[in-house]
Enzyme design. Structure first.
Site, PDB file in Angstrom:
ATOM      1  N   GLY A  11     -43.471  70.678 -35.332  1.00 52.62           N
ATOM      2  CA  GLY A  11     -44.416  71.209 -34.607  1.00 52.62           C
ATOM      3  C   GLY A  11     -44.495  71.827 -33.384  1.00 52.62           C
ATOM      4  O   GLY A  11     -45.448  72.334 -32.738  1.00 52.62           O
ATOM      5  N   LYS A  33     -33.891  82.007 -34.498  1.00 49.67           N
ATOM      6  CA  LYS A  33     -32.655  81.281 -33.946  1.00 49.67           C
ATOM      7  C   LYS A  33     -31.570  81.556 -35.124  1.00 49.67           C
ATOM      8  O   LYS A  33     -31.883  81.689 -36.149  1.00 49.67           O
ATOM      9  CB  LYS A  33     -32.900  79.893 -33.986  1.00 49.67           C
ATOM     10  CG  LYS A  33     -31.762  79.106 -33.917  1.00 49.67           C
ATOM     11  CD  LYS A  33     -32.412  77.484 -33.779  1.00 49.67           C
ATOM     12  CE  LYS A  33     -32.619  76.541 -34.800  1.00 49.67           C
ATOM     13  NZ  LYS A  33     -33.158  75.231 -34.673  1.00 49.67           N
ATOM     14  N   TRP A  81     -43.061  74.332 -31.636  1.00 53.85           N
ATOM     15  CA  TRP A  81     -43.465  75.750 -31.217  1.00 53.85           C
ATOM     16  C   TRP A  81     -44.707  75.941 -31.636  1.00 53.85           C
ATOM     17  O   TRP A  81     -45.310  77.020 -31.014  1.00 53.85           O
ATOM     18  CB  TRP A  81     -42.304  76.496 -32.172  1.00 53.85           C
ATOM     19  CG  TRP A  81     -40.964  76.714 -31.385  1.00 53.85           C
ATOM     20  CD1 TRP A  81     -40.216  75.818 -30.801  1.00 53.85           C
ATOM     21  CD2 TRP A  81     -40.251  77.759 -31.583  1.00 53.85           C
ATOM     22  NE1 TRP A  81     -39.090  76.515 -30.188  1.00 53.85           N
ATOM     23  CE2 TRP A  81     -39.035  77.600 -30.886  1.00 53.85           C
ATOM     24  CE3 TRP A  81     -40.318  79.146 -32.123  1.00 53.85           C
ATOM     25  CZ2 TRP A  81     -37.767  78.469 -30.630  1.00 53.85           C
ATOM     26  CZ3 TRP A  81     -39.140  80.051 -32.035  1.00 53.85           C
ATOM     27  CH2 TRP A  81     -38.144  79.584 -31.493  1.00 53.85           C
ATOM     28  N   ASP A 140     -37.496  79.265 -36.059  1.00 55.32           N
ATOM     29  CA  ASP A 140     -36.676  78.268 -35.434  1.00 55.32           C
ATOM     30  C   ASP A 140     -36.128  77.418 -37.010  1.00 55.32           C
ATOM     31  O   ASP A 140     -35.428  76.427 -36.496  1.00 55.32           O
ATOM     32  CB  ASP A 140     -37.622  77.292 -34.823  1.00 55.32           C
ATOM     33  CG  ASP A 140     -36.593  76.372 -33.982  1.00 55.32           C
ATOM     34  OD1 ASP A 140     -35.699  76.803 -33.618  1.00 55.32           O
ATOM     35  OD2 ASP A 140     -36.844  75.195 -33.632  1.00 55.32           O
ATOM     36  N   ASP A 176     -43.626  75.257 -42.868  1.00 51.63           N
ATOM     37  CA  ASP A 176     -42.539  74.442 -43.136  1.00 51.63           C
ATOM     38  C   ASP A 176     -42.488  73.702 -44.689  1.00 51.63           C
ATOM     39  O   ASP A 176     -43.480  73.521 -44.936  1.00 51.63           O
ATOM     40  CB  ASP A 176     -42.238  73.640 -41.809  1.00 51.63           C
ATOM     41  CG  ASP A 176     -40.849  72.778 -42.010  1.00 51.63           C
ATOM     42  OD1 ASP A 176     -40.140  73.558 -40.803  1.00 51.63           O
ATOM     43  OD2 ASP A 176     -40.281  72.238 -42.602  1.00 51.63           O
TER      44      ASP A 176
END
Length: 216
Positions: free
Chosen positions: A64, A165, A66, A125, A84
């Protein structure tokens, strides 16, 4: 003595690195859940990609960090959605979805929570489960980038931003070319908060050119 024997050499090395890492210390001091929060902070400091009232989708959000950064920077009129596969403890001013981002059902849940609003920023990410084979890990990281981009094309508003990413390995050059067609400016960053030995990098794509065929 028993507890000391439980740690392998690699575990001891990891613990040592964590204890010395200034970003780990800073994350703890600022109550961020992960040192990775500073990667987004540094990208935002350079490009100003997060503003008040923004709608932000954070893909691969656990634990968590970001999402915390984004939720702090948008006002109550903004909207931050963290997604997620793993559960995420509640974050003030953020909506959280537990589910596999790659599944259509999870993406439908995101659309529903967006309530017909368009996104200013889609950030990812996400990272693959590492196999130890760098080429395989690189290929999988690019697949995740492709999935995040396909989603971003459907929800970003004109002029929106995409951050993702990736693991360096060669084929990221092809993905960058695709971004250059879809966005007015594309940069590649490795924030100071990224570990020096890491092969990770981040695409920062600014100024989305809306694709009418894919936009919802």
């Amino acid at each position: 003595m028993f507890l000391k024997r439980c740690y392998s050499t690699s575990s001891k090395n990891w613990l040592s690195r964590q204890a010395k890492d200034p970003y780990c210390k800073a994350a703890k001091a600022n109550q961020y859940r992960a040192r990775s929060a500073f990667k987004l902070i540094q990208i935002n400091d350079k490009y100003r990609i997060i503003r008040q009232n923004d709608v932000i989708i954070d893909c691969g959000a656990a634990p968590g960090g970001w999402t915390q950064v984004a939720a702090e920077k948008v006002s109550e009129k903004g909207l931050v959605i963290g997604v997620d596969l793993l559960p995420i403890d509640p974050i003030p001013n953020a909506l959280l979805i537990q589910g596999n981002f790659l599944k259509a059902s999870t993406q439908r849940s995101i659309y529903e929570k967006m309530d017909k609003r368009k996104a200013n920023l889609v950030c990812s990410d996400m990272a693959p489960s590492f196999t130890g084979n760098h080429l395989a890990d690189h290929a999988r990281s690019m697949e995740l980038c492709e999935s995040a981009l396909a989603f971003a094309e459907k929800v970003l508003k004109p002029g929106g931003t995409f951050v993702a990413k990736f693991l360096m390995g060669g084929t990221e050059v092809e993905f960058r070319r695709k971004l250059q067609i879809l966005f007015t400016k594309v940069k590649t960053e490795k924030p100071d908060a990224s570990r020096k030995q890491s092969t990770e990098g981040f695409f920062v794509a600014l100024g989305y050119k809306v694709s009418k065929e894919k936009h919802m």
